[in-house]
Each structure stands twice: as structure tokens, then as C-alpha cells.
Write a protein that holds these residues in place. Sequence first.
Motif, PDB file in Angstrom:
ATOM      1  N   LYS A   1       0.996  -1.351  -0.041  1.00  0.00           N
ATOM      2  CA  LYS A   1       0.071   0.070  -0.027  1.00  0.00           C
ATOM      3  C   LYS A   1       1.015   1.255  -0.015  1.00  0.00           C
ATOM      4  N   SER A   2       2.194   1.143  -0.372  1.00  0.00           N
ATOM      5  CA  SER A   2       2.933   2.201  -0.197  1.00  0.00           C
ATOM      6  C   SER A   2       2.956   2.951  -1.675  1.00  0.00           C
ATOM      7  N   GLU A   3       3.800   4.192  -1.656  1.00  0.00           N
ATOM      8  CA  GLU A   3       3.974   4.520  -3.004  1.00  0.00           C
ATOM      9  C   GLU A   3       5.440   4.170  -3.652  1.00  0.00           C
ATOM     10  N   LYS A   4       5.885   3.097  -3.192  1.00  0.00           N
ATOM     11  CA  LYS A   4       7.165   2.811  -3.667  1.00  0.00           C
ATOM     12  C   LYS A   4       6.921   2.091  -4.887  1.00  0.00           C
TER      13      LYS A   4
ATOM     14  N   VAL B   1      -0.221  10.731 -14.357  1.00  0.00           N
ATOM     15  CA  VAL B   1      -0.459   9.439 -14.953  1.00  0.00           C
ATOM     16  C   VAL B   1      -0.228   8.329 -13.782  1.00  0.00           C
ATOM     17  N   MET B   2       0.956   8.695 -13.050  1.00  0.00           N
ATOM     18  CA  MET B   2       1.299   7.933 -11.752  1.00  0.00           C
ATOM     19  C   MET B   2       0.432   7.986 -10.845  1.00  0.00           C
ATOM     20  N   ALA B   3      -0.172   9.068 -10.435  1.00  0.00           N
ATOM     21  CA  ALA B   3      -1.088   9.193  -9.396  1.00  0.00           C
ATOM     22  C   ALA B   3      -2.154   8.029  -9.564  1.00  0.00           C
TER      23      ALA B   3
ATOM     24  N   GLY C   1      -4.603   2.709  -8.505  1.00  0.00           N
ATOM     25  CA  GLY C   1      -5.151   1.589  -9.369  1.00  0.00           C
ATOM     26  C   GLY C   1      -4.708   0.174  -8.723  1.00  0.00           C
ATOM     27  N   THR C   2      -3.144   0.429  -8.387  1.00  0.00           N
ATOM     28  CA  THR C   2      -2.569  -0.846  -7.911  1.00  0.00           C
ATOM     29  C   THR C   2      -2.987  -1.026  -6.799  1.00  0.00           C
ATOM     30  N   HIS C   3      -3.215   0.095  -5.867  1.00  0.00           N
ATOM     31  CA  HIS C   3      -3.716  -0.293  -4.411  1.00  0.00           C
ATOM     32  C   HIS C   3      -5.145  -0.801  -4.460  1.00  0.00           C
TER      33      HIS C   3
END
Lengths: 1008, 245
Positions: free
Chosen positions: B192-195, B213-215, B220-222
Motif C-alpha cells: 500500500k506504499s507509494e514505492k 499518470v502515476m497518481a 489503481g495498484t492499491h
Amino acid sequence: MATVQQLRRKRISDGLTVTQKVFVRSRNGSAQKVVREHYLRKDIPCLSRICDICPNIIVPNAAGELPKFVLSETPQELQGLGKHYVVVDANIIIQSIDLLENPNCFFDVIVPQIVLDEVRNKSYPIYTRIRALCRDSEDDVKRFVVFHNEFSEYTFIDRTGNESINDRNDRAIRKTVEWYTNHLKGKGINIVFVTNDRLNRQAALKDSLVAKSLAEYVDMLPNSEEIKDLIPNLAPISGMSSKMLEDDPEGHGAAKAEFSFPEYYSTSRIMGGLKNGSLYQGSIQISEYNFLEGTVSLPTFKKPVLVLGQKNLNRAFNGDLVVVELLPQSEWKAPSTVTMDSEHFNVNDNPDNDGEDDEGEPSGVLDDSGAIMSDKDRRLLAQSAILAQKSNKVQPTARVVGITRRSWRQYVGQITPTSVDPQSSGTQNVFVILMDKCLPKIRIRTRLAKQLLNKRIVISVDCWPENYRYPLGHFVRDLGDIESAQAETEALLLEHDVEYRPFSKKVLDCLPKEGHDWKAPEDLTDPEAIRNDPLLPSRKDFRDKLICSIDPPGCVDIDDALHAKQLPNGNWEVGVHIADVTHFVKPGTALDAEGASRGTSVYLVDKRIDMLPMLLGTDLCSLKPYVDRFAFSVVWELDNDANIVGVDFTKSVIRSREAFSYEKAQNRIDDETAKDELTLGMRALLQLSKKLKQKRLDAGALNLASPEVKVHMDSETSDPNEVEIKKLLDTNSLVEEFMLLANISVARKIYEAFPQTAMLRRHAAPPSTNFELLNEMLQVRKGMSISLESSKALADSLDRCEDPNDSYLNTLIRIMSTRCMMAAQYFHAGAFSYADFRHYGLAVDIYTHFTSPIRRYCDVVAHRQLAGAIGYEALDLSHRDKQKMEMICRNINKKHRNAQFAGRASIEYYVGQVMRNNESTETGYVIKVFNNGIAVLVPKFGVEGLIRLENLTENPQSAEFIEDQFSLRFVDKNGVSKEVSVFDKVEVQLKSVLDPATSKRKAQLLLK
Amino acid sequence: MSRFEIYSPEGLRVDGRRWNELRSFNCSINTHPNAADGSSYLEQGNNKIITLVAGPQEPSSRSQVNTKQATLSVTINLTKFAKMERSKSSHKNERRTLEWQASLVRTFEKNLMLHLYPRTSIDVQVHALQLDGGILGAMLNGITLALIDAGIAMYDFVSGVSVGLYDTTPLLDLNSLEENAMSSVTIGTIGKSEKLSLLMVEDKVPLDRLESVMAIGIAGTHRIRDLMDKELRKHGKTRVENSSN
């Protein structure tokens, strides 16, 4: 037996389910199953302001904006329909987009997504027009919305087992109508489904929906009388899919089976044929001398393939993308040497009895049009075929078997008076002759035939069924009287697709608020000014330099200025300063979008259509004298031989000391008493420019010519009264040389910084086939030839084409060579390899346009890229994206070409007006010889005209066309035998005549 | 000109999703208990992937033995029937496949506690049964699940998704139609990190848009991590119930 297969739907979350779209398509001849995910949702709003449910379900987009509710709470109320919204189907949009755009009807319209998709696939231009209607629907006159019925859980339907795709889509539209009807039931708003498809309408009525045909619906409107004429004209055709056509209000009667074009091949046959190489696809060009002769350039053949005759052309319009099939070798021919235009062809056809003999036409030259036409047609073709075989210059011929994409747009023309029945006051069929002489006449139905006589009108083409000799169209609007300057100018602009409407409010809002009071800051370090414009400190202050501008007299949009100063080391500092348009036109604004779509300013004789609003073009950007202006400067250090020692690009602020006209500048330079610094600078510039020019010519730059003339207007009545051939002074080339130098330097710089997307301009070397005919004519008639080995060789050989007895011949050959050249084009650097960047005419390896950002969009892009390259400000994304650059280039290439044509057509029109008052005898040159006439160019007026054989001799039969000698031998009206050949100097009598068939004024030439 | 409206002015994508919506996501683990030490089956939209993990096991050859840590290898098998058209080649030695394999290995080397298994090899096989855009992200998710099933120690979930940029709008989780129409970025996030453990940019994306885009990609990945977590817990629960019975 087909079974109804219910596709699996899976619920993902509340209001979102997923299903699969499964279909089979054929690709490369084999079947392919396609499976795509398809999400259905409950949050698709109806977008009606009256709705109190949908505002609760909407969600914002990525930018955080909520959808706007557009459809009115009080839509138009009609007898029998009540307050209503309209749902349209795809054919209504495709055929009647003009009607939908009309501000007097169709106020609240719902476009289902499935309809929009169909429109998009059938015609992208119409798709953009309907999308523009939806986008601009905030202004409250027209309110169009797109309802995504395919994504709404309530309106999506699965295709049942035995249903065709079309039937399924029709049902989807009806489902949408049904949903809207129920959704807005309690609100007192009805939904009317407008479609011309009878089966669809019946099905809708069965579901107790309200459905009308377009004609029925228009009939119910209060202003139906004025709108009726705008309904597209579609013929009923047996055997055609019931979708497209029916419901002709009165019925055209049974179509006459007597005349019929060959049917087009089926799609599968065309696909197969293209694949196995028996059919070819290309865009067709109709000859401007003969509207029954077209050529298709195909990569497989060296020379273009000919398409001859009405049947073989098979309803193709100039510019259509067509599929052709080669004819047997026995039918191969040479291009015809006959001229023919649609205006004088079959003048007496009756628009009512298409293809059938009619009952006694008045004032006929030919009595029996139908039969004679085809005979004449055949005879002429046979004649040229025989001649071709004699000279053994046959080319493959082909016939059109399918049309992939129509080039149909709106056309300007006028009703032929002979086709109007003056007694009838009701609806009648009339012919419209188009301005573009490569196109056939169009048949329209109108009640206004009598009022529209002698007017320029805009029409739109609807269809061309195979049993109609002429395409069917409908009237769109009236431009005004023929030969009134306003109607002619508007016609010209429309015909060349030039946007001439005033700038919209959105665009004008992007201009600086100060308006004409805008001033460049006095002090570039002023913190107040820097706060407004943080980039100010990176501008250089050039206000101390002695800068002046040199332009044509009366020029108000001054985009370039120059200065020169001797440096202590003996070299010269030369600066070219270009108006800093991009300071005002920022990317992504409405102003930028408008400029990009206009692409260029258009210069007509009496009018200028600006690319950018007046405030910028003629004031804030224009480098007017005595005031401070922002500029983008290119400053070189040149040595005494005009070699570049160094170059620097910078944004700057300048003050022009004087705005010269070419003539004034020339006088100032020639005036030996003037010894001030400004004049010295100008003299230096002139010297340097001569050296630059010499260098360019040594490298092989071409010096071509065009018969350009200038029309003088009477300053009081603004009537044209004199024609003058453009003069060139030394100062013209002074400015030109430095502009070329600036363009080249900038091109190198931006290519270095943006190797993929730099905006450049190239000019390809002409293929030798282009010059074949000219070379042969020269060889035979004058014993000269043009070498095509390199641009240098071409330039030298052109110089050698001198006739001691005739000084104009050289210019004439240059004019004719120009016509054999390729057109220069804009492109982005990624589109070609470096070797292909070459500009053939200028003989440089790389080139761009940088020096006229007020009137060309290419220059605007080049400015932004240069600003990015020197680190002044970051380059906008759209100029770093290949696809977007590709679109920009395609558009400006098109607009540039159109602007040139429009400018020429305007000159042509005014020259006609001038000649109207002064009939004269002038010297002309024969530039082409046909079987039945000669084409003559009159340099004094820059006009070109055809002298038909009928006007040369009493006895056309006795004339002899000697093709290999390019001459025509005939007995003139005085009984003296004469022979006229290409390049001959002839005396012609010039007068301007109004052609009765086309109401077009043109120069008529008669041999003396 | 594309046949479709890739992103309509009304804010709907070609398949009916909005800009920030994932495709339907289904996964299960331990699908091939007899064939491998760890396995998973994953559907992300129309991507269908089977992942098998073998190991930690003795390396097949001496040369692969690393005394410090386990050797991780990833093999990607894009089946011939995975695309619309049956492909002739097996895609095995294609540059693109090799590149994916290398970046997957690098991503998981950082996230697995390989030092716990010296002198062993861990072999991951990914079989793509159906492809529909954003395959690299789907493979990240599939491998994560299979590795968990195999019981290999790792720091956290690795979850992946692709994000495209259409004009100025970032679009989450592209399908193949969208992927062909715009440039895209694949992002892999740890837990759940932003790494970011993976950031793959195969086409050009303007630098000033990359942040937005990354945000949306990280969000989405979370979401995907949560979906995988839910499935794992469900699976764990049934397993515990079965064993206790």
C-alpha cells in the motif's frame, strides 16, 4: 437453426456490469472472432434540464468537471407532437447535416451513441460537424446531446440469433427512444424519432413510440415552407436497401430504366480484387479540359491510368477515392486531345425526364439530347483513340467499379435558366451547374427555382443512383446575385473551403484585455511588468538598433523588419526581426485552435481573410514604425562575402525606425545624398543580399515564373480598372534573401532540437515524366531541351532556352516548367529521412517557414519550437507529438493550397471585370494544341483561354491536327490556310463574355 | 483515424468505462496444486494468465548455484492462440518477451527474501491464455499470487497496472484497443506504499503529465492489491476450514 444466445453479464459493483461483445469479422479473407469487454453502467444521464433523477447520478471526469445538462425544459412545441425532443438516426444525420445545423429548426436533439458510431464510420467530416454541434450546444440555440445508449444498462440490447447487425442497431435506437419516453413521461416532454427508414418507423409505431419521416416532421414545423427546400433529394431505387431511401414526398415516378450506369462491385468482390491485384485503388483526377476524362495515379504504373467516358467514369467525382479495373489492351488509348466541359455539354437535358427524350425543348441546338449525347461521346472517344494508335502513345485505360470514399462537400453553382419552367410555380427539378468545371451538373428539386435564377447558390450532393444520369442534390443557401462582388467573393471562399466567418467570442476573449492600448513595457527590469510576464527578463532590448521594415505599399500586417551594422572587426551584424505572435497566441487556447484550423491568411484582390484577429495582425504584432513591439530576432554575424560567422536567436523588443514600401526603400538607397546610418545599413543589406542570391543561384536555385498580375482598384468606387504585371525591384529580393536565410537558420536549429517533430518545408524533385510533354514540344518546335539531372542543370538549361527574336519565350517556358513542378509541402521532421528534406527550388538541404507568423500557422509552430530550442519556454505537448504534428501539417498544406487557388480565382474574376470595359487586341502565346482548339496565354492580363475550332474556322471538318508537330492546320474565316503550333506568338482579340450557361464571366479570345 | 471514439467528450472509454475505472478483476490461487509448488489463475479484463512457481528447488545445473541467495528465473509463454489472430511464432525469443522477463526478475528479486534460500532456484512460468492489453501489469499480479501460494517469503504484495495518456486525460488499465491508440506506462507498486518497484515506459510520455499518470496508476495498484488480498484471505479461510475438518 439460429439460437438466441444470452451473453453472460457479470455484476462488478453497484451500477457496473460487464459483458462481452462477440462478433466475427473477415480479415484478409479469413474469418476472425473478436471478443471485447463491454461495460454497462447506470450512471449515464439523460442530460435534460427538466430531469430530477439524473443530476444525482452523474460523476465528474478527470478534470473534475460534471456533465452539463443541455436539453431545454421548454423545448419547441408543435401541433400534434407537443413539447418534444428529437432522436435522429444515422442516415438523417449523414444526408441532412445541413438541416440539423440550420438555426431555425431541430432545437433539442438526442443523438444515440450507436448512431454517432455509424456516422463516424461512414463519414468522418460529418461526424466532426455533429460533434461540433454537441460541443457548442451551450449557447442555447441548438441543444444537441449524445446519449451513450450502448453503455447504459437500461438501453443496451444483445443481438438475437436471427437478427442482422443493422436490425439490431435499429432496435437499439428504438430502445433508446423508449427509455427516454418513459424517463421523461411525467415531465410533459415527448420524444419524436425521426427516420426515413419505413420498417424502422413501423416497428417504432408498434411499440407505441412516436416516429416520423424527415418530410413528415418538417411539414409539422411552423416554418416548414422555408425549410422544405433543404430536405435532401433522394431517388427511390428498387433493389436498394430499404434503409436508405424511400418516402419521397411526391415520388419521382418510376426511374427510367433506359439509361443506367454499370453497377458497382460488391464490397467483397472489391476487397478480393484489391488483394489479388486485379483491381486498383486510387484517387481520381478529372481533366480540367475534358470532364469526361479522368486519370488515376497508381503506384503499379509509371504513367497515370486513363478513365474515359461517362460510363467508365461511372459516377466518380473529381477527387473521389475509387476502385478501377483495367480494360482489355485493345481499348487502351492516349489522353484525348479534345476539350469538353459539362457546361456546354448536353445543355438541353431535361431535369424532369432524366435519361429520356423530352417533349420539345425551347431554343435547342440539339433536338434529341439523349441519343446524340452518347453518340457524340462515343464518336469523340473513337476519334481520339484512332489518333492515339497512330502516334503509338497508348496508355492503359480503366473503368471505375467502386467508390471507396466520396469527396462530396458543399458546392457553389447556379441554376441553368433553360432547365427552369417559368410557368410552373410549384416544386420542380432543375439543373445546377457548378463553379468547378470538372464536375457534372447536379439535379435539385426546389420550389424557388424562379427566385434563384441568376443567383449564386450553395448546394449539397445527396446521392447518385445508377439509373440517373446526373447526381441528385439539394439547395442549401443563396449567396446573392451573380456578378455582385459580394456573392462572387463568398462563392470563391466557399468553393475553396476558406473559413471567412468573423472570429467567435471565445476566440476574441483570448486577446489581451488592453486591446489597442497594449504597450510593450518601457523597462524590461520593471518588477511590475515581470510579474505579468515572468519571461520578460530573457528578452533582449534591441530598441537602440536602427531597424526598418520593407513591405509592399499599403501593407498593414508587417511581420518582418531588418537591421545591419558594421562590427569593429569589419564583419556585419545583420538582424531579422519577426513579429512575436506566439507571445499572444498561446497553445491550447481557442485563438490557437482557430489559427491552426485557418492555417493561413487568404489574400483576395479586394479583401483579406485573416488567420488571426485584426487586433493582433495589424496592431499588436505588426512591427509598426515608431512604437515598441515584441519580436523574435535572428541575428547573424556575416563576413563581407555574406558567409555566416555566427548566429543567435533571441526574443527581443524592438522599435522600427521606418516602414518603407519597396519603391521608397529603393529610392532611399539610390539617393546618393542620403548618408545617414539607416540608409548605410540598408545599402549594406542590399550588397549582402546580392551576394546571398548569387550563392543560391550557384547552388542551383531555380528562377521560375508565373503569369502573376495585380489588379488596381479605383479608390472611390472600388471598381477594378487596371491590370498590371507585378514588377520586381532590388529591394524585393533584399527582403526575400534575408527571409530565406532566416528560415534556413531556424530550420537547422529546430531540427537539431526536435529531430522528430520539427516543422519543416520540403520541395521534392519533379519526376521526369512531368516534363516529358514539355520537353518534346520544345524539341520539336524550338530544338531546345530542358535537363532534369539536378536543379542546377535545370536552372542552366532554362537559361539557355532563349529565342533571340522573342524575349518572352524564356519567361513562357519558365511558366510552363513551373506547372510541371511538384508542390512544396509542410511536414514534420519524423515523416521523412534527412535526404528527403531537400528544397529543390531553393537548392537547400533544409527549410522551414518562420518569417510570417501573422499570416501562416507553420511559422507560429516554428516560433514555438525555436523558443523551446533556445530554452525560452517549454514547448507545448502538441508540437512534440508526431501524430498531432502530422495533423497540423496535413491541414496547413491543404489550407495553403486552397488559399493560393482562392487568390488566383479572385484575380481571374477581377481581370474579367477589367476586360469587360476594355476590349483589346493583345499578344498571346499558344501553350497547348488540341484536336478541336488551342489554349492561349495572354501575358499582359495573365489570362489563359481556349479558342475552339468553331471560332477559328468556318469549316471545322477541314481542320487537320498534326499531333507529332503540335500544330493545327485550318482555313480561317477569310479563307486563308493557317497553321498554328505550340509556342507560336499570336495576336488575339480579347473580350470578356458572360457565358449564358454558367453565368461565369470569362475571357474570350479570338484569333486575329 | 481510429474507428472508435477512444475517449468520448462525455467521458466514456471505448469499452464503457470511465477514466479511473479498472477492468473486472478475478483471481484464484493454488489452481494447480499437483503441477507446481505455487500457482495462480488471474483474469484482468480479457487477460487470462496462469502462473506456476517451482521451487525453491535444486538448480538443474551446477552453474546456476549461487551460494548467497536463490536464483530467480521467469519464463513467459504467450500462447499462439492468445491474440485475435493465431500467431505463427511462439514469441519465445522475441526481444519484447525477453525484456519483460528481465524486468520481472529484477522487480521480484528486490521484493523476495532470496537470501533465505541459498543454493536453490525458483522458477516462475507465466502462461498467457488470452491477451487484451496491459499484460505486464497482469503478469506482476499473477506472479505475486503464485509466489505467495508457493510460500516464498516476500516483503509485501507487488501489484501492477498500466495507465495511458489520452491527450491530457490519464486512463487507467488500458485494453488492447486503447493500448494501440496511445502511449502508456506500466506501474508496479509495493503493497500500500507509494514505492514503485517497476515503471515501464515503452513510448513517449510528456514529463509534465507523468505525475498525474502515476497518481492514478498508484491508486489503481492499491485497489488491485486489496482485491488480491481479499481473495487470499478467502482462500486461506477455506483451507483452514478444510484442514480442521
